[in-house]
Design an enzyme around this catalytic site. Sequence first.
Site, short mmCIF file in Angstrom:
data_model
loop_
_atom_site.label_atom_id
_atom_site.label_comp_id
_atom_site.label_asym_id
_atom_site.label_seq_id
_atom_site.Cartn_x
_atom_site.Cartn_y
_atom_site.Cartn_z
NE ARG A 31 -0.55 2.39 1.47
CZ ARG A 31 -1.61 3.11 1.71
NH1 ARG A 31 -1.59 4.22 1.07
NH2 ARG A 31 -2.56 2.78 2.43
CD GLU A 37 -6.57 0.40 -1.43
OE1 GLU A 37 -5.70 0.00 -0.58
OE2 GLU A 37 -6.29 1.38 -2.17
CG HIS A 38 -10.17 -2.97 1.86
ND1 HIS A 38 -10.18 -2.72 3.29
CD2 HIS A 38 -10.41 -1.50 1.42
CE1 HIS A 38 -10.48 -1.33 3.64
NE2 HIS A 38 -10.55 -0.79 2.58
CG ASP A 40 -3.00 -5.02 3.37
OD1 ASP A 40 -4.37 -5.06 3.82
OD2 ASP A 40 -2.61 -4.30 4.08
N GLY A 126 -5.32 8.35 3.64
CA GLY A 126 -5.22 7.27 3.17
C GLY A 126 -3.83 7.18 2.56
CB SER A 128 0.81 4.96 4.69
OG SER A 128 0.25 3.91 4.05
CG ASP A 174 -0.75 1.30 5.29
OD1 ASP A 174 -0.89 0.66 4.01
OD2 ASP A 174 -1.57 1.43 5.83
CE1 TYR A 224 -8.10 -1.43 6.52
CE2 TYR A 224 -7.92 -2.65 8.57
CZ TYR A 224 -7.26 -2.53 7.63
OH TYR A 224 -6.41 -3.11 7.06
#
Length: 385
Positions: A31, A37-38, A40, A126, A128, A174, A224
Amino acid sequence: MSLELMAKRTADLYGKCFGQPPRWIVAAPGRVNIIGEHTDYNQGFVLPMAIERYTVFAGDGNNRREVVMHSMTTGDTATFALKNLKPGSPAWSNYIRGVTFHFRKLSPRLAGFQAVIDSTVPSSGGLSSSAALEVGAATLLEAITRQTLEPLKKVLLCQKAEHDFAGVPCGIMDQYTSVMARKGHALLLDCRTNTSTPVLMPGDDVVVLIINTTVRRRVGDVEYSTRRAQCEQASEALGLPSLRDATIQDLSALSRIRNPVVHRRARHVVTEIERTLQAARALEAADWTTLGELMYASHESLRVDYEVSCLELDAVVEIARSLAGDGVIGCRMTGAGFGGCAVCLVKSDAATHLIRRIGWLYEYRTGIQPEIFSTRPASGARILE
Ligand code: GLA
């Protein structure tokens, strides 16, 4: 390479390895996240789509209570017993060990399986590749056991496999995209309710370019987890269940009680959730100017407030932005960051020229040859035959 060709190649090798043709061939896509971004793991919104890059499994069940898998990408074979499944080596087998472990709890019928795996999803980029591996494995197990999981259950099972067997506390984006994606559409995914609305990527006017910087920082997984913990600190300090519930006004309270880093992390998340909602509306309306501006603003926020970009990703975004007159709509880093890929929306008729131009300018600036390809939104995982 087309999916058909990949399927044939994988099936041929399966025949050579196991002495008979595979019973099943399944595919799961990687995907790309257009924006969000960041967000979820903060119960926010994301706007991903599946790409025309896949992980393909050719496989069949066996009754030996063991799993044998050969990877065409790494060239090695993983063999492990179904009993006492734990993380082990090679590292890529952990995604499959995890899926097998959790699938068996739902389907004790599973008595072993074997497969050959091929993938065109670049690894550690990046895009997935791990989710494609997990979702591909789960789809193969559905086929072998003839037990179709409810799609959200399948998503959560794959996410849990990544948490428990790869040790990465990822969000849901993802795996959700690899399972649920719709051809021609991005998904506006609400990570609080785990429900999504397909957003049509209008007509053939635009394509997505994926620009792989080919750099990957090792610190990625640790950073992360740190970002995730900082977001939790922020929402706790605000007395809110998650940053999804915070407004930009709430954040001023945070700057009094917490350190400036936590404040900046939270500011990224709160503003990014808002940008994602605006971007979904802009995409639907084919308002490319607005969408492009939102993508650049997202990158800036990830670079300055969330600090997950790197020099090479910044270089790609700057180069793309300088080519607005040549048909670039917007560009930003995509995925967890610290290297990997940028996503760039461009006018379709300019794509070929832009692939060359961006590639050349990036190499000139960094000395690194990037991998660049175009894609339209693809469908989620499926059984091919
Ligand atoms: C990784 C994770 C996702 C998401 C992104 C950042 O891809 O697996 O869950 O958090 O990073 O948006």
